[in-house]
Write an enzyme that holds these catalytic residues in place. Structure first.
Site: not given
Length: 535
Positions: A266, A236-237, A284
């Site tokens: 990131e 998700a995050r 990601h």
């Protein structure tokens, strides 16, 4: 300006997008390209464009928005908006759009892939075999069937994961304070508090937005409540699962494995988590499929076309409203013009504004008419460009309370829109309009307590005075001497107040000195000129 010399709106593509994106824009735009990650190239390139299409590498911050004098829309071909300063865009009247549903299937599939990979040690076994090691016993995994999957966040992606993993024979439980238990039960999902989910789940997958409340939600305290056989997936995050706490739990044997696609910082190329064979990591990749990229590009290209045509966009993140019914759409310019006329009649910003909608149209969602009226109210008040985006911001800054009321009852007209405001001294000003006949001609049908029937034109004027003979003659004489031609005139009376209202449509704007002269000659209680020619 002739069609041959009309300049096309400029769309700047700042990152690599699929050819289908350009095709979806169509031939009506001038397409330019720039490397959005190159700041020195971006700022001059954005100066005169109407729209910019980006992915994640281009930073559209306050500096970029300030440099973009003509910018109307920022389109993010994807979901996340970490690289767009949405408040700065809103203040500048720039619409921000994204593609919120473009990657939900892709993201759900990756979460399922990580979950299966952690259960069966697929990446580690693959690496070992390619290194010449036949290590079957080392990579014994667990079945998914009859295991409990805890879904933290039962939004669109969480639902897709639940549906897919239930096909593996998993029992699905979920934590989501914004979902009704009955709705979850329809999907075969049992809702429960987070603490209970942590205790009963064999696998946990996170599908929450990143907010101050969700950062670190699966942290040290939570990871002391889980089964030691649990495997945790976060696609998700980054930051929702505390990476340091997770590393400690893995090291101490309190968690059996993890699958991660996102990280608190990131790009992430160095993490303690990378040292664990039982952690599956991807960079990601949640939206990284050809199909998702194409869907995102096409989606925002369509949004750009709508935005540059002056339409509201369903996927705009900083605009109230949504999908506009076809029966509602013709009312947008009418509501905006009524807002402008209201401001002209009031002569100030109201303390409270009511947008009242009556008639058949109210069977649809008419919230957008409130927004359109608000745009008109501020059109001639502020120096900045007023758009659907920043009109509510102007209202908020000025303490203007706005509300929408609707009723299906409309005795005289099929549909009527009224903009009614209470001024700071307590006075009330109102103007009503309708769309008449098959051609939907814009008309004013009410001003304050007066019934009128006047077609909306570019130049109008209103005079209220004590009802008496001779006033119309004075108006005609003074306007004629000034060379202002009257296109239409209506006199309305309020017998109870003893007042009359003249509503004029004229071929050219009435200059302020002439307006003041007429007002003095007839003893007007108010005299207002309205110019709608630039709307």
């Amino acid at each position: 300006m002739s069609a041959a010399t009309t300049k096309k709106p400029v769309v700047l593509i700042a990152e690599e997008l699929s050819p289908a994106t350009v095709d979806a824009l169509g031939p009506d735009f001038e397409i330019r390209h720039v490397d959005g990650a190159d700041r020195a190239a971006l700022l001059p390139a954005i100066a005169d464009v109407d729209a910019i299409l980006i992915r994640s590498a281009t930073k559209v911050d306050a500096e970029a928005i300030a440099a973009a004098g003509k910018l109307k829309v920022v389109a993010r071909a994807g979901v996340g908006l970490d690289n767009v300063d949405v408040p700065a865009a809103t203040k500048a009247g720039v619409m921000v759009v994204n593609a919120p549903t473009s990657n939900i299937v892709t993201a759900a599939e990756l979460a399922c892939g990580l979950l299966i990979s952690t259960a069966r040690h697929i990446p580690a076994a693959n690496t070992a075999l390619k290194a010449g090691k036949w290590a079957r016993s080392k990579y014994t995994g667990v079945e998914l069937a009859e295991k409990t999957l805890g879904v933290v966040g039962l939004g669109r992606i969480g639902v897709l994961v639940a549906q897919r993993m239930s096909a593996f024979g998993m029992k699905i439980v979920a934590y989501d304070p914004y979902i009704q238990a009955a709705r979850a039960a329809q999907m075969g999902v049992k809702l429960m508090p987070l603490d209970e989910l942590l205790e009963v789940s064999d696998f946990i997958t996170v599908h929450l937005p990143k907010t101050p409340e969700t950062i670190g939600l699966i942290g040290d305290e939570a990871l002391h409540k889980v089964k030691p056989t649990v495997r945790i997936v976060n696609a998700a995050r980054g930051g929702i699962v505390d990476e340091e706490a997770l590393a400690s739990a893995l090291k101490e044997g309190r968690v059996a494995g993890a699958g991660l696609d996102v990280y608190s910082k990131e790009p992430c190329t160095d993490s303690p988590l990378f040292a664990f064979d039982n952690v599956v990591c991807t960079p990601h990749l949640g939206a990284s499929t050809d199909e998702a990229q194409e869907k995102a590009g096409i989606s925002v290209a369509k949004s750009v076309r709508l935005a540059l045509a002056g339409e509201l966009v369903p996927d705009a993140v900083n605009v109230q409203g949504g999908v506009i019914a076809e029966d509602v759409r013709p009312g947008l310019p009418l509501a905006e013009k009524l807002g402008r006329i209201f401001t002209a009649l009031a002569g100030e910003v109201a303390a409270r504004l009511d947008v009242e909608v009556r008639g058949e149209i109210t069977q649809h969602d008419v919230k957008v008419l409130e927004l359109s009226a608000l745009k008109g109210v501020f059109e001639d008040v502020v120096a900045e460009t007023v758009s659907y985006v920043n009109a509510p911001l102007f209202a908020q800054e000025r303490g203007l309370e706005v509300r929408l009321t609707t009723t299906s009852e409309s005795p005289e007209y099929r549909n009527v829109i009224t903009v009614r405001g209470t001024l700071t001294d307590g006075r009330e000003v109102a103007v009503s309009g309708t769309l008449a006949g098959p051609k939907r001609i814009q008309k004013i049908v009410g001003v304050d307590t007066f019934d009128v029937d006047v077609v909306l034109t570019d130049h109008m004027a209103f005079f209220r005075y004590d009802d008496r003979p001779g006033v119309v003659g004075i108006l005609g004489r003074l306007l004629g001497e000034a060379g202002v031609n009257i296109a239409g005139m209506q006199v309305s009376r309020d017998d109870e107040a003893g007042d009359a209202l003249v509503s004029l449509t004229v071929d050219s704007e009435i200059p302020q000195p002439l307006l003041a002269e007429i007002s003095a000659e007839i003893g007007a209680k108010f005299a207002r000129s309205v110019n709608l020619s630039d709307s």
